[in-house]
Each structure stands twice: as C-alpha cells, then as structure tokens.
Enzyme design. Sequence first.
Site, PDB file in Angstrom:
ATOM      1  N   ASP A 121       0.779  -1.279  -0.173  1.00  0.00           N
ATOM      2  CA  ASP A 121       0.100  -0.055   0.053  1.00  0.00           C
ATOM      3  C   ASP A 121       1.000   1.163  -0.228  1.00  0.00           C
ATOM      4  O   ASP A 121       1.664   1.371   0.758  1.00  0.00           O
ATOM      5  CB  ASP A 121      -1.003  -0.189   1.293  1.00  0.00           C
ATOM      6  CG  ASP A 121      -1.945   1.169   1.008  1.00  0.00           C
ATOM      7  OD1 ASP A 121      -2.329   1.875   0.166  1.00  0.00           O
ATOM      8  OD2 ASP A 121      -2.404   1.522   2.503  1.00  0.00           O
ATOM      9  N   ASP A 326      -1.581   7.112  -6.819  1.00  0.00           N
ATOM     10  CA  ASP A 326      -1.950   5.886  -5.990  1.00  0.00           C
ATOM     11  C   ASP A 326      -1.918   4.713  -6.685  1.00  0.00           C
ATOM     12  O   ASP A 326      -2.611   4.368  -7.674  1.00  0.00           O
ATOM     13  CB  ASP A 326      -3.181   6.020  -5.411  1.00  0.00           C
ATOM     14  CG  ASP A 326      -3.579   4.958  -4.509  1.00  0.00           C
ATOM     15  OD1 ASP A 326      -2.592   4.467  -3.768  1.00  0.00           O
ATOM     16  OD2 ASP A 326      -4.754   4.486  -4.284  1.00  0.00           O
TER      17      ASP A 326
END
Length: 452
Positions: A121, A326
């Site tokens: 992540d 992201d």
Amino acid sequence: MASSNFANFTMFLSISVLFVNVLPVNSTSRHALINNHKGFKVSLKHVDSGGNFTKFERLQRAMARGKSRLQRLNLMANNLAATTAKDDSNNVKSTIHAGNGEFLMQISIGSPSETYNAIMDTGSDLIWTQCKPCKECFDQSTPIFDPSKSSTFSKISCSNKLCEALPMSSCGDSSCEYMYTYGDYSSSEGFLASETFTFGKTSIPNVAFGCGNDNEGSGFSQGAGLVGLGRGPLSLVSQLQMPKFSYCLTSINDDANSKISSALLMGSVANDDYSNIITTPLAKNPSQPSFYYLSLEGISVGDTRLPIKKSTFSLNQDGSGGVIIDSGTTITYLEEGAFKLLKKEFSSQVNCADKLPVDDSSSTGLDLCFTLPSNTNNIEVPKLVFHFEGADLDLPADNYMIADSSMGVACLAMGSSSGMSIFGNVQQQNMLVIHDLDKETLSFVPTQCDKL
C-alpha cells in the site's frame, strides 16, 4: 481536428491486481544494503490470473475495490472519521487508513522464516501482520505468525521513536501498543515489534512492524497483513533508508495466464538516468503526510485545453482536495466539475471523429462508454494530456480506454470524485513511475515494462 491529435487504440481490458515475488540482491544484511546503497527488484503477477474471470467480471471486481478505496481515502483526507482517545498523559488521534491495495507482496518473517502474502500500500506506512496468540484474527491462507518460534523477534519499547510515530499508541507491559482503523470498519490492534524480514534470499534484520493479535473485518481477505510504502517513518521505504523506489506495470491483455511481469524496484536499482524522463515535484499535505500529492494544473483533450480553474486540483487549507498518485486505485478519479468538462469534450470529439454513439446502458460501472461497431478492433480516440507542474504527460490511448468486444463497448477509464482526485494505476501502465523522497519528486518514463 488534426489527425495527429488522435491515438490509435487496440481494445483490451486492463486490470492491475498483482502478486509479488522478490528477487534477491547481493547483500544479505540491512547494514550493507544501506551503506552500499543497494536495493532489490520485485516481480509482479496478476492476482486474477487463473481465476477464470471474464473481462466484465474482472472489471467489476476492480471497480468495486477502487470505489471503496476512493471513499476511504476521502475520509482520511477530510478527517471525517477521526476520533480522540484519551489516556492519563496525552490525547492522540486515531485516523482512518486506506487499507486494501491492488497488489500482494510475498514476504517472509522471522528466524526460521515463514512466508506470507501482504497487501502493498503506497497510501499508508505501517507494516503489520497477524500474530499468535490471537484474540481475534481473520481467515488467511497461510499459518498465522507465531513470535515464540522466532529467534530474532523482539518487542519495541514505548520510548522508541517509531512508537512515537504511530498515529495512535499506548503503553502496555513496557511495549508499544498500536491500533489502526480502516474506512471499511476493518482494524488491526496489537504491539510494535522488530523482526527479520526476508525478500527472496535477502534477509533484512530489525524491521519494525505491527504484530496484530486483534484484527477484525473483511478488508484484508487478500493477504495476511499490509506493507506500507508511504512517506512516513514507519514505512518500508523509510525504515530501509531507501528513499527512491519505482514500479512499472505492464498492460494486462486478454491472456489471463500471461507470464509477462511487472516490477517494483527498491533503492538504487530504481535509477532515474533516462533521456525521456519527465519530472514533477511532490507536494506535501501536513494533515496527510504519507500520501504522494502531485500538482495537476490542467488537462487537454486533443487540441483543446479544458477550461478547468487551476485551483480545482489545489490542496485546501483544511487538508482536503488535491491530487494523489496511487498504485492501489485502478482508474483515475477527478474532481466532479473537472470530470464533467472532460466527459463532455471527450464525447464530443469521439462523436466528431468516429461517430461512435454514447452507450448510456452500459453496466460496466464506468461513466462514459461508447457503442462499438461490429468487427472493429481499432478505433481512434482523442489525445489526452495531463499537465502536471513541470511535466506534460501525454498518455497512450491504452492508458485511458478500456474496451470489451464481447460487450460491444469502449469506455473512458476515469470517474468523478467529490473530494480529492486520484491518478490511478491504469493511467500509469507501461511507465516507470519513480518516487524520489530525497529530491521530493515523482518522474514518469515511458517503458515497455515486460522488458525492464
């Protein structure tokens, strides 16, 4: 409109959910890795490979994950889910974290080591896994990590700076206890510890991680925990003192069993010595210091620069808004007003060029789709350029169009957001995306990722 402002587009379905297998570097100690400025390369595999999913099913799965992550990221940025926990000495905030990403990273923990799949992540910092004894643990495909069986395990004290870096911590039995909560009501609670982490044949000692013995919710069914690659002190990037990393995602075509690999590069192997590199500054948001914010100044469709106010993508004083890049969000989400302008202009130019009608009945979950002519494998679509500060990123058509010939539609791989904007991983495919935390920059290099 000049034909040079249109891009040929070959139909495909691009979904980027990947497994990770780590390739070793020469050094086998953390000290040598840091002082010799070494790093390691990680290969990536599509998580749905062999899953027998149709194009539409894979698209639905990715969109559901992406929309859920968008909601969590907006909650984080707006501090809507912040709570206050009090103890005898101070007040600390417990904030929402992003959680699920689109990649799984294979790691080994302990001595002797046990292997786990953990979510990678770029939107958070803490590394954690489930630990015995469990007060409550979710199901995972591998045995839960047992600290009592490892000779290199040790708890981290409350006086350690990494304990102080936790957004919510407390002291119990002279160890640093943590709690991480996620926007889908999942959570991990346990204590901070250090352990040897192994990537392939490369072992790195004294990596701080959360040993979670109270883990709830369904948000981590893909793996046994999480590896944070954010900008904070708890992340793997910061702990290894490897402030430069990059990833390169291949185009995932119709072949679900493709052996073509994407890659994650950590440390000095993530070099930036390329003639065709474009670079933009990373911006900072004090209220969300882990995110990788970019300064997006505008968007062009073909020859037309959209009349988007520059302030549309700016960070607000309260920490809301802005644009992040992201790896864990599949498609790009733009601020609602900007997306409406993009949708209108893009639709107009497509209709003008190829006379493709808008398909309002599409059940893909995407906001703008066109009906394809029968027996058509190639169409022309307008050029799409993202104008970042100091860097005009001219996207290949494959990076913003998704099509399914069996459904007879081609769709723009973007959507709208009522909060922050997110530059998703479909738009990043076949580009080396280099994060340099020393220079505070992010760079794009058009790259055939399977040749990296």
